[in-house]
Design a protein around this motif. Structure first.
Motif, PDB file in Angstrom:
ATOM      1  N   HIS A 142      69.325  52.973  59.925  1.00  0.00           N
ATOM      2  CA  HIS A 142      70.330  53.650  59.110  1.00  0.00           C
ATOM      3  C   HIS A 142      71.004  52.621  58.198  1.00  0.00           C
ATOM      4  N   GLY A 143      71.635  53.113  57.134  1.00  0.00           N
ATOM      5  CA  GLY A 143      72.288  52.211  56.193  1.00  0.00           C
ATOM      6  C   GLY A 143      73.170  52.984  55.225  1.00  0.00           C
ATOM      7  N   VAL A 144      73.809  52.241  54.337  1.00  0.00           N
ATOM      8  CA  VAL A 144      74.706  52.823  53.332  1.00  0.00           C
ATOM      9  C   VAL A 144      74.269  52.320  51.960  1.00  0.00           C
ATOM     10  N   PRO A 145      73.479  53.102  51.220  1.00  0.00           N
ATOM     11  CA  PRO A 145      73.020  52.651  49.900  1.00  0.00           C
ATOM     12  C   PRO A 145      74.057  52.792  48.804  1.00  0.00           C
ATOM     13  N   ARG A 146      75.125  53.565  49.047  1.00  0.00           N
ATOM     14  CA  ARG A 146      76.068  53.811  47.951  1.00  0.00           C
ATOM     15  C   ARG A 146      77.436  54.198  48.482  1.00  0.00           C
ATOM     16  N   VAL A 147      78.475  53.646  47.850  1.00  0.00           N
ATOM     17  CA  VAL A 147      79.850  54.078  48.095  1.00  0.00           C
ATOM     18  C   VAL A 147      80.388  54.645  46.790  1.00  0.00           C
ATOM     19  N   ARG A 148      81.027  55.793  46.862  1.00  0.00           N
ATOM     20  CA  ARG A 148      81.550  56.438  45.661  1.00  0.00           C
ATOM     21  C   ARG A 148      83.021  56.058  45.492  1.00  0.00           C
ATOM     22  N   ALA A 149      83.245  55.024  44.719  1.00  0.00           N
ATOM     23  CA  ALA A 149      84.583  54.458  44.567  1.00  0.00           C
ATOM     24  C   ALA A 149      85.548  55.495  43.994  1.00  0.00           C
ATOM     25  N   GLY A 150      86.787  55.437  44.473  1.00  0.00           N
ATOM     26  CA  GLY A 150      87.827  56.316  43.958  1.00  0.00           C
ATOM     27  C   GLY A 150      87.831  57.713  44.520  1.00  0.00           C
ATOM     28  N   THR A 151      87.075  57.962  45.606  1.00  0.00           N
ATOM     29  CA  THR A 151      86.975  59.313  46.157  1.00  0.00           C
ATOM     30  C   THR A 151      87.812  59.497  47.419  1.00  0.00           C
ATOM     31  N   ALA A 152      88.531  58.462  47.847  1.00  0.00           N
ATOM     32  CA  ALA A 152      89.358  58.584  49.050  1.00  0.00           C
ATOM     33  C   ALA A 152      90.495  59.571  48.825  1.00  0.00           C
ATOM     34  N   PRO A 153      90.949  60.262  49.863  1.00  0.00           N
ATOM     35  CA  PRO A 153      92.111  61.150  49.716  1.00  0.00           C
ATOM     36  C   PRO A 153      93.324  60.341  49.250  1.00  0.00           C
ATOM     37  N   PRO A 154      93.964  60.727  48.160  1.00  0.00           N
ATOM     38  CA  PRO A 154      95.094  59.938  47.641  1.00  0.00           C
ATOM     39  C   PRO A 154      96.190  59.693  48.673  1.00  0.00           C
ATOM     40  N   ALA A 155      96.451  60.679  49.518  1.00  0.00           N
ATOM     41  CA  ALA A 155      97.526  60.546  50.497  1.00  0.00           C
ATOM     42  C   ALA A 155      97.230  59.505  51.572  1.00  0.00           C
ATOM     43  N   LEU A 156      95.955  59.126  51.727  1.00  0.00           N
ATOM     44  CA  LEU A 156      95.603  58.153  52.760  1.00  0.00           C
ATOM     45  C   LEU A 156      96.070  56.748  52.389  1.00  0.00           C
ATOM     46  N   GLY A 157      96.059  56.439  51.092  1.00  0.00           N
ATOM     47  CA  GLY A 157      96.502  55.123  50.660  1.00  0.00           C
ATOM     48  C   GLY A 157      95.495  54.022  50.912  1.00  0.00           C
ATOM     49  N   LEU A 158      94.217  54.338  50.793  1.00  0.00           N
ATOM     50  CA  LEU A 158      93.153  53.354  51.009  1.00  0.00           C
ATOM     51  C   LEU A 158      92.231  53.330  49.803  1.00  0.00           C
ATOM     52  N   SER A 159      92.014  52.146  49.260  1.00  0.00           N
ATOM     53  CA  SER A 159      91.032  51.945  48.195  1.00  0.00           C
ATOM     54  C   SER A 159      89.813  51.272  48.811  1.00  0.00           C
ATOM     55  N   GLY A 160      88.713  51.983  48.877  1.00  0.00           N
ATOM     56  CA  GLY A 160      87.532  51.492  49.563  1.00  0.00           C
ATOM     57  C   GLY A 160      87.210  52.378  50.755  1.00  0.00           C
ATOM     58  N   ARG A 161      86.250  51.945  51.559  1.00  0.00           N
ATOM     59  CA  ARG A 161      85.811  52.727  52.715  1.00  0.00           C
ATOM     60  C   ARG A 161      85.872  51.882  53.972  1.00  0.00           C
ATOM     61  N   LEU A 162      86.372  52.450  55.048  1.00  0.00           N
ATOM     62  CA  LEU A 162      86.316  51.854  56.361  1.00  0.00           C
ATOM     63  C   LEU A 162      85.381  52.667  57.248  1.00  0.00           C
ATOM     64  N   ASN A 163      84.490  51.984  57.948  1.00  0.00           N
ATOM     65  CA  ASN A 163      83.631  52.620  58.940  1.00  0.00           C
ATOM     66  C   ASN A 163      83.941  52.000  60.286  1.00  0.00           C
ATOM     67  N   ILE A 164      84.358  52.823  61.225  1.00  0.00           N
ATOM     68  CA  ILE A 164      84.647  52.349  62.589  1.00  0.00           C
ATOM     69  C   ILE A 164      83.502  52.806  63.460  1.00  0.00           C
ATOM     70  N   THR A 165      82.718  51.842  63.968  1.00  0.00           N
ATOM     71  CA  THR A 165      81.563  52.133  64.782  1.00  0.00           C
ATOM     72  C   THR A 165      81.852  51.730  66.222  1.00  0.00           C
ATOM     73  N   LEU A 166      81.735  52.659  67.157  1.00  0.00           N
ATOM     74  CA  LEU A 166      82.003  52.415  68.559  1.00  0.00           C
ATOM     75  C   LEU A 166      80.692  52.408  69.336  1.00  0.00           C
ATOM     76  N   ARG A 167      80.580  51.410  70.231  1.00  0.00           N
ATOM     77  CA  ARG A 167      79.357  51.252  71.008  1.00  0.00           C
ATOM     78  C   ARG A 167      79.696  50.898  72.456  1.00  0.00           C
ATOM     79  N   VAL A 168      78.736  51.128  73.345  1.00  0.00           N
ATOM     80  CA  VAL A 168      78.827  50.701  74.734  1.00  0.00           C
ATOM     81  C   VAL A 168      77.942  49.469  74.887  1.00  0.00           C
ATOM     82  N   SER A 169      78.516  48.358  75.338  1.00  0.00           N
ATOM     83  CA  SER A 169      77.757  47.101  75.369  1.00  0.00           C
ATOM     84  C   SER A 169      76.699  47.087  76.463  1.00  0.00           C
ATOM     85  N   GLY A 170      77.055  47.581  77.655  1.00  0.00           N
ATOM     86  CA  GLY A 170      76.153  47.438  78.788  1.00  0.00           C
ATOM     87  C   GLY A 170      76.141  46.041  79.379  1.00  0.00           C
ATOM     88  N   PHE A 171      77.046  45.178  78.926  1.00  0.00           N
ATOM     89  CA  PHE A 171      77.080  43.793  79.416  1.00  0.00           C
ATOM     90  C   PHE A 171      77.790  43.730  80.767  1.00  0.00           C
TER      91      PHE A 171
END
Length: 215
Positions: free
Chosen positions: A186-215
């Motif tokens: 999987h991957g991210v070939p494109r980010v559409r700049a300026g499309t964030a909800p204005p009320a969020l107050g974020l310029s850019g994209r955040l991706n929070i990925t959660l995983r189970v380590s198994g360690f």
């Protein structure tokens, strides 16, 4: 926001891979963004990831619980300031289990989430096709989006090329992949700049990925 002509619905993209639009409501998005801003501050803050070949990833990253570097995990920021990685908060693990239960069913929510990889994309950032395969557990991966919309390319387990499906991920969207799709490219070939909800107050994209380590 105006009502969409064709409202977005929950989609099974592949066996074990489900897209749930608008899973995080506006208040939850703001709370998660505030937490991400705290985690991004040094020490053990947002960094540029360098690959073994000498290149750099265009998305910057901060880790919680375990520090990921190409291609392994450590308890310290071995490719950064060398300090201990920030702790993984229990509430984030609970969020991950709830996400899996909502997307794949309660029977799939068995892992104890202990890793978060938080990637920040500006308008020019991309992520090449890859697999999340450095963990010792096949529990589902949870992906949460904040800010700008992106094109998320979800492929197959055998190759970085076709067949794949492009999915539009907006702020608040959830994507979970496990079972036969756990090790899909999987991957991210494109980010559409300026499309964030204005009320969020974020310029850019955040991706929070959660995983189970198994360690």
């Amino acid at each position: 926001m105006e009502a969409e002509l064709f409202p977005r619905g929950r989609t099974r993209v592949a066996p074990g891979a489900v897209h749930v639009p608008d899973w995080l409501h506006a208040d939850a998005q703001r709370e998660l963004l505030a937490a991400c801003r705290g985690w991004a501050r040094p020490p053990a803050g947002l960094r540029t990831v360098r690959t073994p070949g000498g290149g750099t990833m265009t998305a910057r990253q901060v880790c919680l619980g375990w520090h990921w570097y190409p291609y392994g995990y450590a308890r310290t920021v071995v490719d950064g300031d060398g300090v201990p990685v920030k702790p993984f908060p229990p509430w984030l693990g609970e969020l991950g289990r709830r996400a899996v239960s909502d997307a794949l069913g309660a029977e799939a929510a068995t892992g104890e989430y202990d890793i978060a990889l938080i990637n920040f994309y500006d308008g020019d950032a991309r992520m090449g096709m890859h697999r999340d395969s450095d963990e010792k557990c096949d529990a589902p991966v949870v992906s949460l989006s904040l800010g700008d919309t992106c094109v998320f390319r979800f492929g197959n387990t055998e190759t970085r090329t076709r067949p794949y499906t492009d999915v539009e991920l907006r702020s608040g969207d959830l994507f979970v992949f496990g079972g036969p799709s756990r090790f899909a490219h999987h991957g991210v070939p494109r980010v559409r700049a300026g499309t964030a909800p204005p009320a969020l107050g974020l310029s850019g994209r955040l991706n929070i990925t959660l995983r189970v380590s198994g360690f």
